[in-house]
Design a protein around this motif. Structure first.
Motif, PDB file in Angstrom:
ATOM      1  N   ALA A  60      -5.206   1.193  -1.433  1.00  8.67           N
ATOM      2  CA  ALA A  60      -5.714   1.199  -0.062  1.00  8.67           C
ATOM      3  C   ALA A  60      -7.244   1.126  -0.043  1.00  8.67           C
ATOM      4  N   LYS A  61      -7.888   1.852  -0.942  1.00 11.11           N
ATOM      5  CA  LYS A  61      -9.352   1.818  -0.987  1.00 11.11           C
ATOM      6  C   LYS A  61      -9.855   0.453  -1.429  1.00 11.11           C
ATOM      7  N   ALA A  62      -9.110  -0.204  -2.307  1.00 15.68           N
ATOM      8  CA  ALA A  62      -9.484  -1.566  -2.717  1.00 15.68           C
ATOM      9  C   ALA A  62      -9.407  -2.522  -1.537  1.00 15.68           C
TER      10      ALA A  62
ATOM     11  N   THR B 219      -6.761   7.195   4.476  1.00 17.19           N
ATOM     12  CA  THR B 219      -6.537   7.627   3.095  1.00 17.19           C
ATOM     13  C   THR B 219      -7.221   8.950   2.794  1.00 17.19           C
ATOM     14  N   GLU B 220      -8.270   9.270   3.558  1.00 14.94           N
ATOM     15  CA  GLU B 220      -9.008  10.515   3.322  1.00 14.94           C
ATOM     16  C   GLU B 220      -8.484  11.687   4.137  1.00 14.94           C
ATOM     17  N   ASP B 221      -7.507  11.425   5.013  1.00 14.14           N
ATOM     18  CA  ASP B 221      -6.950  12.479   5.859  1.00 14.14           C
ATOM     19  C   ASP B 221      -5.728  13.090   5.180  1.00 14.14           C
TER      20      ASP B 221
ATOM     21  N   LEU C  49       0.817  -1.210   0.000  1.00 16.94           N
ATOM     22  CA  LEU C  49       0.000   0.000   0.000  1.00 16.94           C
ATOM     23  C   LEU C  49       0.856   1.268   0.000  1.00 16.94           C
ATOM     24  N   ILE C  50       2.159   1.101  -0.144  1.00 18.71           N
ATOM     25  CA  ILE C  50       3.058   2.252  -0.258  1.00 18.71           C
ATOM     26  C   ILE C  50       2.997   2.787  -1.689  1.00 18.71           C
ATOM     27  N   GLU C  51       3.050   4.076  -1.844  1.00 20.37           N
ATOM     28  CA  GLU C  51       2.944   4.730  -3.147  1.00 20.37           C
ATOM     29  C   GLU C  51       3.984   4.168  -4.115  1.00 20.37           C
TER      30      GLU C  51
END
Length: 620
Positions: free
Chosen positions: A578-580, A562-564, A422-424
């Motif tokens: 992450a959303k998946a 993820t939304e912060d 989940l790292i960019e």
């Protein structure tokens, strides 16, 4: 167990540095709740926090050796020297006179007698610092298997050193900076010996001495595994393993406090527990107090590919057989999701890891055990020493040209390893994680001691064994040692006896796997003291929760993170991935793929807390 912190500076007067060193030591107050000691001089200042296990009213440190009114050396010890009684007798034959039963006094006089050569004389699980006043030289020593930690941070005119990273970072000259190399080490989980993660920080490697003088510092090895010819037949090998294990367990039972045992009902912890109970009974002591952690009842347990059976029935059978006093520590989802517990577990370890729920559950377990005793034996490291890790029985993982636990993460669905999916993507590419891991793996392979002409399966299994007791132990031992230490619980690891490890390492693969099962030598060596059900039980790792509510909570927290946009980790997250993950909580509940998937989610949480708690500056 104790906490050591110190400062050596060859350009400034440290005689009045008490406040600075006391603040460093205070970061480890839980590690040493029973006493505090500070010693200062113009060139060195040393602090010590003590957990009293032997000689409860004495044994204060730092221990100062004087002669004719002059200070010769100052010693601070963390851990236990198991052959201290024999060394004390030998040193007395050389004319040294003792005033206590403490290990620090033995280390002090051993240094006066043998200098840096004392490292080869000591046996146990320890790390210590010796300041030689006459030579203005500092020695930092870590035991052969790395049971206890010791970090150091060179400065322009000296060095900072401590049992934990946080103590060094509390000093004004140290900075909480992590560069690309440190971030690679965290995300790779390579367990590189000597790596301190923070920029400019190092760890004393197991089996090494670090010397610090005015001209700088250098590291010297005093012990390493060797590939020795093994001439014992199978029966003799099994008998020798049993003898060495009995000696290790017996040597670790000495204490002036009650003794506990972490018991899972598996072969490793049950073997040590049974041998300890027998030894205590022969001494007219006991009973042993055992502790087990679980999530819910036996009826709620669902077997899968990794966790094949509930611990509870096996624990009960052994406890009944040896007459132990037993305590079950039952955890629920609320314990694992408690943000204070999660923060405390991270604070204990100083660096993030992909083992989030294991960190929190172990923290709660250790906290509960400490309410009964400050000392417990642990069966950790047996999988490494005897070949019980999952990768030792899976050909694709054995053949993988990387660290087998990283290959196992790939087998479990991880694209990049443990805790990195989940790292960019751009950051992972810049870090070149695959290249870093490959480099560290090759370094480890270059160190593997082999017998002349060793090839094929024997060579490969020797290499796997070496990784188990070097890089893997550098990730495993600090996991339990630091978390236990943060609540004032000392752990002793009988399987981390260097004589036992060396002997098993030298045994050929045919003996290590003679019955076609994992840990063949250990199983045979302790089968007479265990119920047959435990001897025949298939390995089941440290328990994790199977509660769907925990997986759902993880996903909810992940979505919130993820939304912060102001989160410390913002910009380092692959938001789409992450959303998946957050949309599929069922994938985080059970089995090897769920375990690997959790490591990715929990690593994000760990990194986010870490960047916030430690005010880490990431310097790429």
């Amino acid at each position: 167990m104790s906490g050591i912190a110190g400062w050596v500076d060859y350009e400034r007067d440290l005689s009045r540095a008490q406040a600075t060193v006391r603040a460093m030591s205070a970061t480890m107050a839980n590690r040493g709740p029973d006493a505090e000691g500070i010693w200062t001089s113009p060139r060195a200042a040393i602090g010590h926090r003590r957990l009293a296990l032997v000689e409860l009213d004495g044994g204060r440190q730092p221990y100062v050796v004087e002669a004719d009114g002059q200070v010769l050396a100052v010693v601070a010890v963390d851990g236990d020297v198991y052959n201290a009684p024999a060394l004390r007798a030998e040193l007395e034959s050389h004319g040294h006179r003792f005033r206590s039963r403490g290990d620090a006094e033995v280390v002090a006089y051993a240094y006066l007698q043998w200098g840096a050569g004392l490292a080869e004389k000591l046996e146990g699980g320890y790390a210590f610092a010796v300041w030689d006043v006459r030579r203005e030289e500092l020695l930092l020593v870590r035991d052969r298997l790395g049971n206890k930690p010791m970090f150091y941070y060179p400065t322009p005119h000296g060095v900072l050193f401590a049992s934990e990273r946080k103590a060094i970072l509390d000093h004004p000259q140290a900075e909480a900076v992590v560069d690309a190399d440190g971030l690679r080490e965290i995300l790779s989980y390579a367990g590189t010996p000597g790596h301190g993660v923070f920029k400019g920080m190092y760890q004393v490697r197991a089996g090494h001495v670090v010397r610090v003088t005015r001209s700088g510092h250098r590291e010297e090895r005093y012990w390493a595994l060797e590939a020795q010819p093994h001439t014992d037949d199978l029966d003799t090998t099994v008998a020798t393993v049993r003898e060495l294990l009995e000696q290790s367990v017996g040597g670790q039972l000495t204490a002036d406090v009650p003794l506990g045992m972490m018991l899972s009902g598996g072969l490793d912890s049950s073997g040590v527990t049974a041998l300890a109970a027998r030894a205590l009974k022969e001494r007219g002591e006991g009973p042993l107090h055992t502790f087990t952690v679980s999530f819910g009842s036996v009826e709620e347990f669902t077997p899968d590919e990794v966790w094949g059976s509930s611990d509870a029935p096996y624990v009960k059978e052994l406890v009944d057989a040896i007459g132990a006093e037993h305590t079950d520590i039952v955890l629920d989802t609320a314990d694992l999701l408690d943000p204070i517990v999660a923060a405390n577990a991270l604070r204990a370890k100083d660096v993030p890891s992909p083992l989030g729920n294991m960190n929190t559950s172990l923290y709660v377990l250790c906290r509960a055990v400490q309410e009964h005793t400050p000392l417990a034996l642990l069966g950790d490291a047996a999988d490494g020493v005897f070949g019980g890790t999952m990768w030792m029985s899976m050909p694709p993982l054995i053949e993988a040209q990387t660290f087998p636990w990283i290959a196992m993460a790939h087998w479990g669905g991880g694209k990049h390893g443990m805790g990195t999916d989940l790292i960019e993507a751009g950051l992972l590419e810049r870090l070149d994680m695959r290249g870093y891991t490959s480099g560290r793996y090759r370094e480890a392979m270059d160190r593997v001691p082999l017998l002349p002409g060793e090839t094929g399966q024997e060579k490969r299994m020797r290499e796997m064994w070496y990784l188990n007791v070097t890089n893997w132990l550098e990730t495993l031992i600090p996991h339990s040692e630091s978390i236990a230490g943060s609540v004032g619980l000392a752990l002793r690891l009988p399987y981390c006896d260097h004589r036992l490890v060396q002997y098993v390492y030298s045994a050929p693969w045919a003996q290590k796997s003679f019955d076609g099962r994992e840990k063949s030598l250990l199983r045979s060596a302790v089968k007479d003291v265990l119920p047959p059900s435990i001897v025949d039980r298939k390995k089941s790792p440290y328990p994790v929760t199977q509660d769907a509510a925990y997986a759902k909570a993880l996903c909810d927290q992940l979505l919130t993170l993820t939304e912060d946009r102001n989160a410390p980790i913002a910009g380092l997250v692959d938001v789409t991935a992450a959303k998946a993950f957050a949309a599929d909580p069922d994938s985080l509940i059970s089995g090897p793929r769920a375990w690997v998937a959790r490591t990715h989610v929990e690593m994000l949480f760990q990194l986010n807390m870490w960047l916030d708690q430690y005010r880490v500056r990431v310097d790429l």
